[in-house]
Design an enzyme around this catalytic site. Sequence first.
Site, PDB file in Angstrom:
ATOM      1  N   GLU A   1      16.756 -18.719  -6.500  1.00 31.43           N
ATOM      2  CA  GLU A   1      16.311 -17.700  -5.859  1.00 31.43           C
ATOM      3  C   GLU A   1      15.864 -17.405  -7.950  1.00 31.43           C
ATOM      4  O   GLU A   1      15.135 -16.981  -7.338  1.00 31.43           O
ATOM      5  CB  GLU A   1      17.384 -16.501  -6.288  1.00 31.43           C
ATOM      6  CG  GLU A   1      17.534 -15.380  -6.728  1.00 31.43           C
ATOM      7  CD  GLU A   1      16.012 -14.554  -5.704  1.00 31.43           C
ATOM      8  OE1 GLU A   1      15.590 -15.375  -5.240  1.00 31.43           O
ATOM      9  OE2 GLU A   1      15.947 -13.538  -6.141  1.00 31.43           O
TER      10      GLU A   1
ATOM     11  N   LYS B   1      11.869 -16.017  -8.686  1.00 27.27           N
ATOM     12  CA  LYS B   1      12.069 -15.722  -9.757  1.00 27.27           C
ATOM     13  C   LYS B   1      10.822 -15.334 -10.721  1.00 27.27           C
ATOM     14  O   LYS B   1       9.895 -15.149 -11.407  1.00 27.27           O
ATOM     15  CB  LYS B   1      12.858 -15.247 -10.630  1.00 27.27           C
ATOM     16  CG  LYS B   1      13.568 -13.702 -10.703  1.00 27.27           C
ATOM     17  CD  LYS B   1      13.939 -12.541  -9.685  1.00 27.27           C
ATOM     18  CE  LYS B   1      13.612 -12.804  -8.590  1.00 27.27           C
ATOM     19  NZ  LYS B   1      13.745 -11.978  -7.180  1.00 27.27           N
TER      20      LYS B   1
ATOM     21  N   TRP C   1      -2.956  -2.270  -1.537  1.00 25.69           N
ATOM     22  CA  TRP C   1      -2.397  -4.377  -1.456  1.00 25.69           C
ATOM     23  C   TRP C   1      -3.668  -4.740  -0.402  1.00 25.69           C
ATOM     24  O   TRP C   1      -3.847  -4.525   0.662  1.00 25.69           O
ATOM     25  CB  TRP C   1      -1.232  -4.740  -1.213  1.00 25.69           C
ATOM     26  CG  TRP C   1      -1.317  -6.003  -1.714  1.00 25.69           C
ATOM     27  CD1 TRP C   1      -0.571  -6.064  -2.521  1.00 25.69           C
ATOM     28  CD2 TRP C   1      -0.864  -6.539  -0.609  1.00 25.69           C
ATOM     29  NE1 TRP C   1      -0.403  -7.647  -2.698  1.00 25.69           N
ATOM     30  CE2 TRP C   1      -0.042  -7.993  -1.274  1.00 25.69           C
ATOM     31  CE3 TRP C   1      -1.329  -6.765   0.717  1.00 25.69           C
ATOM     32  CZ2 TRP C   1      -0.253  -8.889  -0.708  1.00 25.69           C
ATOM     33  CZ3 TRP C   1      -0.410  -8.148   1.438  1.00 25.69           C
ATOM     34  CH2 TRP C   1      -0.354  -9.201   0.459  1.00 25.69           C
TER      35      TRP C   1
ATOM     36  N   CYS D   1       0.720  -1.511  -0.036  1.00 25.70           N
ATOM     37  CA  CYS D   1      -0.455  -0.012   0.396  1.00 25.70           C
ATOM     38  C   CYS D   1       0.863   1.351   0.226  1.00 25.70           C
ATOM     39  O   CYS D   1       2.309   1.016   0.212  1.00 25.70           O
ATOM     40  CB  CYS D   1      -0.940  -0.267   1.029  1.00 25.70           C
ATOM     41  SG  CYS D   1      -1.642  -1.471   1.091  1.00 25.70           S
TER      42      CYS D   1
ATOM     43  N   HIS E   1      15.781 -38.501  -4.580  1.00 25.89           N
ATOM     44  CA  HIS E   1      15.412 -39.122  -3.160  1.00 25.89           C
ATOM     45  C   HIS E   1      13.778 -38.555  -3.485  1.00 25.89           C
ATOM     46  O   HIS E   1      13.137 -38.318  -2.759  1.00 25.89           O
ATOM     47  CB  HIS E   1      16.189 -38.159  -2.015  1.00 25.89           C
ATOM     48  CG  HIS E   1      16.985 -38.641  -1.133  1.00 25.89           C
ATOM     49  ND1 HIS E   1      17.727 -40.153  -1.027  1.00 25.89           N
ATOM     50  CD2 HIS E   1      18.506 -37.603  -2.320  1.00 25.89           C
ATOM     51  CE1 HIS E   1      18.498 -39.958  -1.077  1.00 25.89           C
ATOM     52  NE2 HIS E   1      19.532 -38.544  -1.540  1.00 25.89           N
TER      53      HIS E   1
ATOM     54  N   LYS F   1       5.741  -4.536  -3.096  1.00 31.10           N
ATOM     55  CA  LYS F   1       6.780  -4.549  -3.156  1.00 31.10           C
ATOM     56  C   LYS F   1       7.213  -4.623  -1.925  1.00 31.10           C
ATOM     57  O   LYS F   1       8.554  -5.268  -1.310  1.00 31.10           O
ATOM     58  CB  LYS F   1       7.121  -3.458  -3.956  1.00 31.10           C
ATOM     59  CG  LYS F   1       8.645  -2.645  -3.492  1.00 31.10           C
ATOM     60  CD  LYS F   1       9.613  -3.907  -4.528  1.00 31.10           C
ATOM     61  CE  LYS F   1      10.855  -3.987  -4.392  1.00 31.10           C
ATOM     62  NZ  LYS F   1      11.768  -5.321  -4.908  1.00 31.10           N
TER      63      LYS F   1
ATOM     64  N   ASN G   1      -1.554   2.304   6.127  1.00 28.38           N
ATOM     65  CA  ASN G   1      -1.138   0.788   5.852  1.00 28.38           C
ATOM     66  C   ASN G   1      -0.656   0.224   6.852  1.00 28.38           C
ATOM     67  O   ASN G   1      -1.115   0.807   8.003  1.00 28.38           O
ATOM     68  CB  ASN G   1       0.540   1.320   5.605  1.00 28.38           C
ATOM     69  CG  ASN G   1      -0.075   2.586   3.535  1.00 28.38           C
ATOM     70  OD1 ASN G   1      -1.205   2.779   2.863  1.00 28.38           O
ATOM     71  ND2 ASN G   1       1.565   2.969   3.464  1.00 28.38           N
ATOM     72  N   GLY G   2      -1.077  -0.923   6.492  1.00 28.53           N
ATOM     73  CA  GLY G   2      -1.030  -1.484   7.696  1.00 28.53           C
ATOM     74  C   GLY G   2      -1.780  -2.778   8.216  1.00 28.53           C
ATOM     75  O   GLY G   2      -2.854  -2.507   7.023  1.00 28.53           O
TER      76      GLY G   2
ATOM     77  N   GLU H   1       7.026 -15.422  -8.983  1.00 22.14           N
ATOM     78  CA  GLU H   1       6.023 -14.441  -9.134  1.00 22.14           C
ATOM     79  C   GLU H   1       6.454 -13.980 -10.632  1.00 22.14           C
ATOM     80  O   GLU H   1       5.258 -12.503  -9.742  1.00 22.14           O
ATOM     81  CB  GLU H   1       6.945 -13.828  -8.326  1.00 22.14           C
ATOM     82  CG  GLU H   1       7.997 -13.236  -8.460  1.00 22.14           C
ATOM     83  CD  GLU H   1       9.333 -12.871  -6.933  1.00 22.14           C
ATOM     84  OE1 GLU H   1       8.310 -11.588  -6.591  1.00 22.14           O
ATOM     85  OE2 GLU H   1      10.561 -12.762  -7.249  1.00 22.14           O
TER      86      GLU H   1
ATOM     87  N   ARG I   1       3.475  -0.646  -4.847  1.00 15.35           N
ATOM     88  CA  ARG I   1       3.854  -0.973  -3.599  1.00 15.35           C
ATOM     89  C   ARG I   1       2.834  -1.866  -3.220  1.00 15.35           C
ATOM     90  O   ARG I   1       2.074  -2.474  -2.319  1.00 15.35           O
ATOM     91  CB  ARG I   1       3.625  -0.110  -2.765  1.00 15.35           C
ATOM     92  CG  ARG I   1       4.997   0.656  -2.105  1.00 15.35           C
ATOM     93  CD  ARG I   1       5.496   1.522  -1.276  1.00 15.35           C
ATOM     94  NE  ARG I   1       6.884   1.855  -0.545  1.00 15.35           N
ATOM     95  CZ  ARG I   1       6.669   1.368   0.487  1.00 15.35           C
ATOM     96  NH1 ARG I   1       5.660   0.854   1.818  1.00 15.35           N
ATOM     97  NH2 ARG I   1       8.377   1.474   0.430  1.00 15.35           N
TER      98      ARG I   1
END
Length: 608
Positions: free
Chosen positions: A483, A487, A75, A2, A506, A603, A99-100, A490, A27
Site C-alpha cells: 500500500e 501511494k 477523465w 468523470c 530471489h 477517483k 459517464n461510462g 500514484e 473524479r
Amino acid sequence: MCGIVGYVGNKNAQDFLVSGLKRLEYRGYDSAGIVTLSDEGTATLIRAKGNISNLEEKLAQNKRNDKIGIGHTRWATHGEPSEINAHPHQAGKIFLVHNGIIENYKELKKTLNEHEFKSETDTEVLAALINSFYKDGQHPLTNAVVQALKLVKGTYGIAVVSELDPTEIVVARSGSPLIVGVGHDETLIASDASALVGHTKQAIYLNDGEVARLTKNSIEIKTLSAEPVSAKVEEIETNLAAIQKGGYDHFLLKEIMDQPESLTETLRGRIHAEDGTVRLGGPGLSETELRKIKHLIIVGCGTAYHAGLLAGYYIEKFTPEITIETVIASEYRYRQAYIPENSVALIVSQSGETADTLACLREIKKQGVKTIGIVNAIGSTIAREVDGGTYVHVGPEISVASTKAFTSQVVAMVMFGLTIAQAKGVRNSILRPYVSEIAKLPSEIAKVLESNRDLVQEIASQYKDFEHAIYLGRDTAYPTAMEGSLKLKEISYIDANAYAFGELKHGPLALIDDRFFEIAFLPDGELYEKAVSNVQEVLARGGKIVAITNVDKFDLDVENVVKIATELKIFAPILMNLISQLFAYYITVAKGLNVDQPRNLAKSVTVE
Ligand code: F6R
C-alpha cells in the site's frame, strides 16, 4: 471517473453547474464543459481543456442567466483531453453529457451517416444516435433516449437537454451513478452526492435501466421497457464541512489527519472493549451462517485490494478452519475460479462504483455465494447490490489517493473476522487483545500523526529527487509495504515497488544501487529478527534505508528511522501505513506536483 451535473429551476444554472463541477473535479479533470438554454431555447455551449478554472475563465466572458443546463468534467477514455472531445456533445438540437463507455460505438457510428462527427468520442456517437430517433423534436426526447439506449452496449450515466424544450432534462443510468436532487421549484442532478450538498438534502438514486424526465417541479421515472418506477426519496448524509479542506493545504493531508475521527465513525456502536466483543448489524448473517463459513473471498482493486490483503493476514491469525483468498477484481471477474461451499465474499470499495469490483460482485452472486459490502459511499451501486454490508462511514474522500478509507476498510474487515470467530466459539481471551487494540486505534493514530509529521516531512525532502523506491515488509507488514508503494507512485510518480523481505534474494536484490532508496517496515514481533537480517542484506549492498519501526531499541545504522511510540502491537502496521501516507504526501509537495489530482488518474473508476 468523470462527473455530471445538471440544473432546472428558477436560479442561475451556470452558478450551480460550475460549483457542482468543482466539487466533482476529483473524479476527472482533463477537460470540462457546460451547456445552458435560455427560456427561448438558445443554447450556450462552453468547453475548455484542463481543469475547471479554465472553464471558469471562459464563462466569465459568457455570463448567462439561463435557468436550465448540464455540465461535465472529464477523465478521457476515447479521444485525448481536448476542447473538441470535452462534453457536452451536440447532435442536431440536443446536447449530451455522459459517464461510462459505449462499447459498440464503432458499429453504431457506421449507421449514423447524417451526422458530421467532430470529436473522437463514443459520447458523440450516442448523442447522434439519440438525435436520429428524436428527428429534431418530432418525437418526445425521453422516447428518443430510450430507443437509443436499447441499442447501446456498455455503461452510462447520461443527461440530455434539447433546444426545442428548455424546461426538461432527460437522465438515464446503467452502471454509472446518477442522483436526482429534489428541491423547491428546482431539480438538480449529479453523479456524486457531494455536488448537491448545500442545495438539497433530498435525493433519488437512479437504478440501472432507469430513465427519468425532470422538470423544475416534476420527476417521472420509468424503466427502459416503459414500466413506471415509484421513486424512493433518501436523505443525503454528507455535509459541507466534509467536502471542504478545513484549513489544510490539500485534501490529501486533511484526509490523512482526519483518521482518528473517521475511524471512530467506523467503530461507533460496533466495538465493545469492556467485554472484548464486536457487534456488527449490517452483514445480516445469523450465528449459524457465521459458524458455517469456511472460506472468505475478499475482492477489491488498488488500495481496497491491499486493505483486503492486510485484513486477511489478521483474520487467519484468530479464526480457525477458514481459508482466505484476497483477489484483484479485474482479474477475478474473468477467472474460472471454483468457489467452495460455505464461502462468503467481502466486496471492498470506497466509492462503491468501481466497475471491476461491481462485475465480480455480480459474478459471485450468480454462484449463490453470500456477498458482504465493505463500502464507504452510502447508496452506491455496490452497497445496494450486496446481500449485506458494513459501511465504513469515513465521509467523502476527495483526494484521488485513498487514505482514510484504507485504515477503516482494514478494521471493518477485521471486525467482520472477529464476528465469525465469536460465532465459531473462539475463546474470548484470544479475541480480546484484538478488540482492545482496535478500540485504542483512533487515539494511537492521532498520536502517531501528530508526533511524526515534521520528521516525516524532513525525511521526505531528502528523497525527492530519487526515481526508484523499494518497499519491504513481511507478514502484516508486507501488504503495508504494498500500500505504501502504491501511494508513493500514484502521487509522486516515483517508481515504487513492494516486495516481501523473503523474496529479496530471489531477484529484487539485484536492483539495489544509487538510484534506489528502500523503505523497510519493521514491526516488533516474531519475525522482527528475520526482517532485520534482510535489512542487513540490503545495507551490505549499499542500500539507503528508511526504517519504520515500533521497536524502541532499534539501532541499525540506516539512513533514517521513524520510531513509532505506541502501546499497540498487533496493529502497529496500520500505524506504520500512516507514515507511508505522510511520506508520499510530503515528497509530492516537495516535488511541486498536484497532490490531490495526480495525472492520468480519477477517483472512481466506473469503466473497465
Ligand atoms: C489508490 C486508490 C485506488 C482505489 C481503487 C479502488 O489510492 O485510490 O487504488 O483504491 O481504484 O477504488 P474503490 O475503493 O472506490 O473501489
